[in-house]
Structures are given as structure tokens and as C-alpha cells.
Write a protein that holds these residues in place. Structure first.
Motif, PDB file in Angstrom:
ATOM      1  N   THR A   1      38.961  30.660  45.632  1.00  0.00           N
ATOM      2  CA  THR A   1      37.821  30.201  44.862  1.00  0.00           C
ATOM      3  C   THR A   1      36.959  31.508  44.404  1.00  0.00           C
ATOM      4  N   SER A   2      36.626  31.477  43.269  1.00  0.00           N
ATOM      5  CA  SER A   2      35.709  32.753  42.867  1.00  0.00           C
ATOM      6  C   SER A   2      34.343  32.113  42.452  1.00  0.00           C
ATOM      7  N   LEU A   3      33.286  32.753  42.666  1.00  0.00           N
ATOM      8  CA  LEU A   3      31.940  32.043  42.774  1.00  0.00           C
ATOM      9  C   LEU A   3      31.055  33.413  42.241  1.00  0.00           C
ATOM     10  N   PRO A   4      30.450  33.052  41.205  1.00  0.00           N
ATOM     11  CA  PRO A   4      29.215  34.303  40.702  1.00  0.00           C
ATOM     12  C   PRO A   4      28.327  34.139  41.552  1.00  0.00           C
ATOM     13  N   TRP A   5      27.521  35.650  41.735  1.00  0.00           N
ATOM     14  CA  TRP A   5      26.606  35.785  42.816  1.00  0.00           C
ATOM     15  C   TRP A   5      25.588  34.732  42.456  1.00  0.00           C
ATOM     16  N   THR A   6      25.144  34.374  41.403  1.00  0.00           N
ATOM     17  CA  THR A   6      24.092  33.375  41.001  1.00  0.00           C
ATOM     18  C   THR A   6      24.219  31.896  41.792  1.00  0.00           C
ATOM     19  N   SER A   7      25.440  31.833  42.103  1.00  0.00           N
ATOM     20  CA  SER A   7      25.902  30.385  42.676  1.00  0.00           C
ATOM     21  C   SER A   7      25.154  30.371  44.200  1.00  0.00           C
ATOM     22  N   PHE A   8      24.935  31.481  44.662  1.00  0.00           N
ATOM     23  CA  PHE A   8      24.271  31.269  46.205  1.00  0.00           C
ATOM     24  C   PHE A   8      22.773  31.095  46.276  1.00  0.00           C
TER      25      PHE A   8
ATOM     26  N   ARG B   1      44.814  31.062  59.342  1.00  0.00           N
ATOM     27  CA  ARG B   1      43.639  31.508  59.565  1.00  0.00           C
ATOM     28  C   ARG B   1      42.914  32.554  59.202  1.00  0.00           C
ATOM     29  N   GLN B   2      43.580  33.161  58.029  1.00  0.00           N
ATOM     30  CA  GLN B   2      42.920  34.487  57.505  1.00  0.00           C
ATOM     31  C   GLN B   2      42.528  33.871  55.956  1.00  0.00           C
ATOM     32  N   GLY B   3      41.657  34.833  55.591  1.00  0.00           N
ATOM     33  CA  GLY B   3      41.197  34.879  54.164  1.00  0.00           C
ATOM     34  C   GLY B   3      41.193  36.187  53.599  1.00  0.00           C
ATOM     35  N   LEU B   4      41.351  36.389  52.416  1.00  0.00           N
ATOM     36  CA  LEU B   4      41.103  37.633  51.889  1.00  0.00           C
ATOM     37  C   LEU B   4      39.759  37.555  50.938  1.00  0.00           C
ATOM     38  N   VAL B   5      38.590  38.367  51.207  1.00  0.00           N
ATOM     39  CA  VAL B   5      37.366  38.317  50.596  1.00  0.00           C
ATOM     40  C   VAL B   5      37.510  39.462  49.514  1.00  0.00           C
ATOM     41  N   THR B   6      37.135  39.165  48.328  1.00  0.00           N
ATOM     42  CA  THR B   6      37.015  40.353  47.527  1.00  0.00           C
ATOM     43  C   THR B   6      35.651  40.370  46.928  1.00  0.00           C
ATOM     44  N   LEU B   7      34.827  41.296  46.961  1.00  0.00           N
ATOM     45  CA  LEU B   7      33.341  41.374  46.314  1.00  0.00           C
ATOM     46  C   LEU B   7      33.472  42.197  45.060  1.00  0.00           C
ATOM     47  N   SER B   8      32.964  41.687  44.090  1.00  0.00           N
ATOM     48  CA  SER B   8      32.880  42.279  42.791  1.00  0.00           C
ATOM     49  C   SER B   8      31.646  42.544  42.140  1.00  0.00           C
ATOM     50  N   GLU B   9      31.577  43.080  40.941  1.00  0.00           N
ATOM     51  CA  GLU B   9      30.104  42.844  40.458  1.00  0.00           C
ATOM     52  C   GLU B   9      29.838  41.574  39.823  1.00  0.00           C
ATOM     53  N   ASP B  10      30.949  40.886  39.440  1.00  0.00           N
ATOM     54  CA  ASP B  10      30.683  39.525  39.068  1.00  0.00           C
ATOM     55  C   ASP B  10      30.545  38.363  40.174  1.00  0.00           C
ATOM     56  N   GLY B  11      30.953  38.783  41.194  1.00  0.00           N
ATOM     57  CA  GLY B  11      30.865  37.722  42.335  1.00  0.00           C
ATOM     58  C   GLY B  11      31.881  37.684  43.310  1.00  0.00           C
ATOM     59  N   LEU B  12      31.986  36.669  44.045  1.00  0.00           N
ATOM     60  CA  LEU B  12      32.562  36.799  45.498  1.00  0.00           C
ATOM     61  C   LEU B  12      33.920  35.861  45.252  1.00  0.00           C
ATOM     62  N   THR B  13      35.157  36.311  45.807  1.00  0.00           N
ATOM     63  CA  THR B  13      36.216  35.767  45.511  1.00  0.00           C
ATOM     64  C   THR B  13      36.944  35.424  47.041  1.00  0.00           C
ATOM     65  N   VAL B  14      37.383  34.225  47.590  1.00  0.00           N
ATOM     66  CA  VAL B  14      37.926  34.099  48.767  1.00  0.00           C
ATOM     67  C   VAL B  14      39.264  33.613  48.573  1.00  0.00           C
ATOM     68  N   ASP B  15      40.377  33.989  49.163  1.00  0.00           N
ATOM     69  CA  ASP B  15      41.853  33.611  48.855  1.00  0.00           C
ATOM     70  C   ASP B  15      42.340  33.440  50.239  1.00  0.00           C
ATOM     71  N   THR B  16      42.941  32.237  50.144  1.00  0.00           N
ATOM     72  CA  THR B  16      43.726  31.705  51.505  1.00  0.00           C
ATOM     73  C   THR B  16      44.827  31.051  51.230  1.00  0.00           C
ATOM     74  N   GLU B  17      45.807  30.703  52.151  1.00  0.00           N
ATOM     75  CA  GLU B  17      47.035  29.885  52.058  1.00  0.00           C
ATOM     76  C   GLU B  17      46.761  28.927  51.266  1.00  0.00           C
ATOM     77  N   ALA B  18      45.629  28.225  51.358  1.00  0.00           N
ATOM     78  CA  ALA B  18      45.179  26.814  50.839  1.00  0.00           C
ATOM     79  C   ALA B  18      44.717  26.924  49.475  1.00  0.00           C
ATOM     80  N   GLY B  19      44.600  27.873  49.108  1.00  0.00           N
ATOM     81  CA  GLY B  19      43.851  28.387  47.414  1.00  0.00           C
ATOM     82  C   GLY B  19      42.999  29.511  47.696  1.00  0.00           C
TER      83      GLY B  19
END
Length: 166
Positions: free
Chosen positions: A111-118, A91-109
Motif C-alpha cells: 500500500t502507498s499512502l500520501p503523507w496527508t492521509s495520516f 512477518r516482514q515488511g519493506l517500508v519506503t519513505l519518499s517525498e510523496d508518501g509512505l509505502t509498505v510492501d509485504t508478501e500479502a501486498g
């Protein structure tokens, strides 16, 4: 910037309830909500007067269908979120914020999304809902997340991203 988020049942429950209520009300608009209330009051009046005509039956059926659709939508969203949560044993996820976008990593997999996606962000008490489309969002729990990380995330979201405090 990286930080860990912790998913729990209360966060998921709050996110789904808020989403279903607000999207439904937003979708109906004030006029639609007024029409629904007026219809319910009209039905109550007819039944109080002892009216058991076809008109009362039709009005009652329309109201019942609306309630059933609302409950089914709510239950479906809850089931979908619980299913996703079950794929993350820690029940944990690692969130990474970069200049390109947001990445969320969990045991289930991950996803990386550009900021423009939101397109929209709803800031709830214990989580943020980051919308990619009107009915598609990422739940980001905020308990234990440093304020600096949330400020950084908010600063990266597009200016056109609608922000709502709930």
C-alpha cells in the motif's frame, strides 16, 4: 529511505490493547468514565445492602452490556490483526519513505499512502500506530528500525497530525 520492519505477536498484542483502551477511554471522556464508575459503585452498594430489585437488575444489565461490548471489540480487533499477520509468512515488511508518501510492501501486498492521509501517530514502546481515521491505523514495528528512519518519517507527517507518546 527504505527499511525492513518485523511483525510479531507481542507488537500486535500491544498495539491492539493500547488502541482499544485509549480509544474507549477517549470516546467516553472523563464524564463518561466517572458515570461508569459511579454506576458500578451504586450497584455494589445496592447488592451489599441486599437489594435485589428491578433497579439493581437494570443497572447490572447496563454494566454487563458495556463489559460485553468492550470484550467483543477487543477480541474482534485481535482476530483481525492476527488474520492480517497470518497472510505474511515471513512477518516482514519493506517500508519506503519518499517525498510523496509512505509505502509498505509485504508478501500479502502493498500500500502507498500520501503523507496527508495520516491524522494521528501514537508512539508506543515497540511500534508506532499511524492513523488514517479514528478507527483505522497501520502498525509499524520499530524494533531494529534506525532512529534516522523514524525521525525522517516523523518529519514527513503533516503538522496537523496529532502526536502521542505512550
Amino acid at each position: 529511505m527504505e527499511f525492513t520492519v518485523h511483525y510479531d505477536d507481542r507488537v500486535i498484542h500491544n498495539a491492539v490493547n493500547t488502541f482499544v483502551k485509549l480509544r474507549l477511554l477517549e470516546g467516553m471522556g472523563q464524564l463518561g468514565l466517572f458515570a461508569l464508575v459511579l454506576t458500578a459503585v451504586g450497584l455494589a452498594y445496592l447488592l451489599w445492602q441486599g437489594d435485589r430489585s428491578w433497579l439493581a437488575g437494570i443497572i447490572g444489565t447496563v454494566l454487563a452490556v458495556f463489559v460485553v461490548i468492550f470484550v467483543l471489540l477487543w477480541q474482534w480487533r485481535h482476530a483481525e490483526m492476527r488474520r492480517k499477520l497470518a497472510t505474511i509468512p515471513s512477518r516482514q515488511g519493506l517500508v519506503t519513505l519518499s517525498e510523496d508518501g509512505l509505502t509498505v510492501d509485504t508478501e500479502a501486498g502493498g500500500t502507498s499512502l500520501p503523507w496527508t492521509s495520516f491524522t494521528e501517530v501514537w508512539r508506543l514502546e515497540r511500534c508506532w500506530l499511524l492513523f488514517l481515521a479514528p478507527n483505522n491505523f497501520i502498525t509499524l514495528p520499530t524494533d531494529g528500525v534506525p532512529e534516522e528512519a523514524l525521525s525522517d518519517l516523523d518529519a514527513h507527517l503533516p503538522q496537523t497530525c496529532r502526536r502521542i507518546e505512550i
